[in-house]
Design an enzyme around this catalytic site. Structure first.
Site, short mmCIF file in Angstrom:
data_model
loop_
_atom_site.label_atom_id
_atom_site.label_comp_id
_atom_site.label_asym_id
_atom_site.label_seq_id
_atom_site.Cartn_x
_atom_site.Cartn_y
_atom_site.Cartn_z
N ASP A 13 33.15 43.67 38.14
CA ASP A 13 32.87 42.93 36.91
C ASP A 13 31.95 43.69 35.96
O ASP A 13 31.16 43.09 35.22
CB ASP A 13 32.27 41.54 37.23
N LYS A 16 35.38 46.83 33.30
CA LYS A 16 36.43 47.86 33.37
C LYS A 16 37.59 47.51 32.46
O LYS A 16 38.18 48.38 31.82
CB LYS A 16 36.94 47.99 34.82
N GLY A 40 39.48 40.25 38.28
CA GLY A 40 39.50 39.41 37.08
C GLY A 40 38.90 40.20 35.95
O GLY A 40 37.74 40.57 36.00
N HIS A 41 39.71 40.52 34.97
CA HIS A 41 39.23 41.30 33.83
C HIS A 41 39.34 40.44 32.58
O HIS A 41 40.43 40.00 32.22
CB HIS A 41 40.07 42.55 33.63
N GLN A 223 37.93 45.98 41.46
CA GLN A 223 36.71 45.99 42.28
C GLN A 223 35.82 47.20 41.90
O GLN A 223 35.84 47.61 40.77
CB GLN A 223 37.05 45.97 43.78
#
Ligand code: GDP
Ligand code: IMO
Ligand code: MG
Length: 428
Positions: A13, A16, A40-41, A223
């Protein structure tokens, strides 16, 4: 600069997705090489928010070919839900390519992920419950289901039956759950086969040819370094290689073709799930960082644990990934503090450490040793050149750069695609 890897330097988080998206228009291919929909982006484009889990962030840029590499584990229901949602918002997803060798997250593995966590109780990892660990375990155990298996009903039937032979014993006898029928799983997976088929390709070949033709390929990790199964704080990690080496094994592009490795690091630190986190703040300061940075998981909505910037962690990331550049994100969130602590080493049971301790036990006992930097009060979200940042913000960035031994090439000052201070071109 044809092949660039982007990884997370800390516990995920870091931003990225935004970093990948910001390079968007200058990139031909964006490859996801590890993980699955545990990622989750959040990417913000012109005030519009997109939350991506399985699809590479490059999908938001017209002209980019997004690629799901062999190292990824795919939940097909999530893949198609995400494609439909983006298509409904006008995003063209037609160029997506999916490796025939990527593994499929079967529904039994999502079930096993959740029940295993429940049985671990206090020893739980705090997984995202998406079936990631059990699917990678099947891959290593050679009982996994791959994308290509969906195109041969007999093979699929045999493989699912083989996997369920063991898993049903576990589900029924250990976890007291109902057995899962082979046909139920097979029919569900086959229901996606026709839609999936046009996307499936020999992605290693496609990427090799693209690099031969001088195209720019961006490898986007899910990750982060401290969640890498080999190099993170095992066992509080994910089940894939989220470090730069994973870009090669997870895509079929060899190390000799990688030109640059960029890590994204938050200007402070966060972690979701269990595991050691030396600079964690379990107090009002932690709450203040969480509120200012909106630190709630994109995937599970869990509050993220917050703490100060940990320099040895970044130095470790520099070494393990062979970093050429750092992107420092969320500097804007640190506005308004009188002073900013930065962890420069650890005290472990009376012994001073300047690097991440060797053993898990020592890392659990690590008490951060801080250096303090003066803060700033001016709103920096509109700043676009380094010289226009407040002097103390500049000093903070320069200090982190020196502590990392890697240049900080971009500094994030807001969530939007354009809210970045660029110091060095990441693709130049
Ligand atoms: P990822 O998993 O590494 O892609 O990161 P996430 O998207 O899970 O979390 C990063 C969050 O920070 C997202 O909500 C981004 O929109 C946001 N973000 C990224 N860079 C910046 C920045 O420089 N400033 C601010 N305020 N938010 C940022
Ligand atoms: P992005 O790509 C932050 C964490 C989970 C848990 C551990 C194992 O958005 O940075 P898993 O479901 O992978 O078996 O969970 O890893 N985790 C993440 N934390 N960001 C992520 O992805 C994560 N993906 C997994 O919280 O501690
Ligand atoms: Mg994330």
């Amino acid at each position: 600069m044809p092949a660039v890897v982007i990884v997370g330097a800390q516990w995920g988080d870091e931003g990225k997705g935004k970093a990948t998206d910001a390079l968007g228009a200058r990139v031909d291919y964006v490859v996801k090489f590890n993980g699955g929909n545990n990622a989750g982006h959040t990417v913000v484009v012109g005030g519009e928010k997109y939350a991506l889990h399985l699809l590479p962030s490059g999908i938001l840029t017209p002209g980019v070919t997004p690629v799901i590499g062999n190292g990824v584990v795919i939940d097909l229901s999530v893949l198609f839900a995400e494609l439909e949602a983006l298509t409904a918002r006008g995003v063209d997803c037609s160029r997506l390519l999916v490796s025939a060798n990527a593994h499929i997250i079967a529904s039994y593995n999502t079930t096993i992920d959740k029940v295993t966590e429940r049985f671990l109780g206090a020893r739980k990892i705090g997984t995202t419950g998406r079936g990631i660990g059990p699917t990678y375990a099947d891959k290593m155990n050679r009982i996994g289901i791959r994308v290509q298996d969906l195109f041969d009903r007999n093979i699929l039937q045999q493989k699912v039956a083989g996997a369920l032979d063991q898993k049903n014993q576990l589900l029924v006898k250990v976890y007291n759950r109902r057995a899962i029928a082979v046909d139920e799983v097979v029919e569900e997976l086959l229901s996606y086969a026709d839609r999936l088929r046009p996307m499936v390709a020999d992605t290693a070949l496609v990427l090799g040819q693209a690099l031969d033709a001088g195209k720019t390929v961006l490898f986007e990790a899910g990750q982060a370094t401290q969640l890498d199964v080999d190099h993170g704080n095992y066992p509080f990690v994910t089940s894939s290689n989220a470090t730069a080496g994973g870009a090669c094994t997870g895509s079929g592009v060899p190390p000799t073709r990688i030109d640059r490795v960029v890590a994204v690091a938050k200007a402070y630190a966060t972690r979701v799930g269990e595991g050691p986190f030396p600079t964690e703040l379990n107090d009002a300061d932690g709450d203040r960082l969480r509120a200012a940075g909106h630190e709630f998981g994109t995937t599970t909505g869990r509050p993220r644990r917050c703490g100060w910037y940990d320099a040895p962690i970044i130095r470790y990331a520099a070494r393990i990934n062979g970093l050429t550049d750092l992107v420092l994100t969320k500097l804007d969130i640190l506005t308004g503090w009188d002073r900013l602590p930065v962890c420069v080493g650890y005290d472990v049971d009376g012994v001073h450490h300047t690097e991440v301790p060797l053993t898990q036990t020592d890392f659990h006992h690590a008490v951060p040793v801080y250096e303090y930097f003066e803060g700033w009060d001016d709103d920096i979200t509109g700043v676009r050149s380094f010289e226009d940042l407040p002097k103390n913000a500049q000093r903070y960035v320069i200090a982190l750069e020196e502590l990392a031994g890697v240049r900080i090439s971009a500094v994030g000052v807001g969530p939007d695609r354009d809210a970045t201070v660029v110091r060095h071109d990441l693709l130049g």
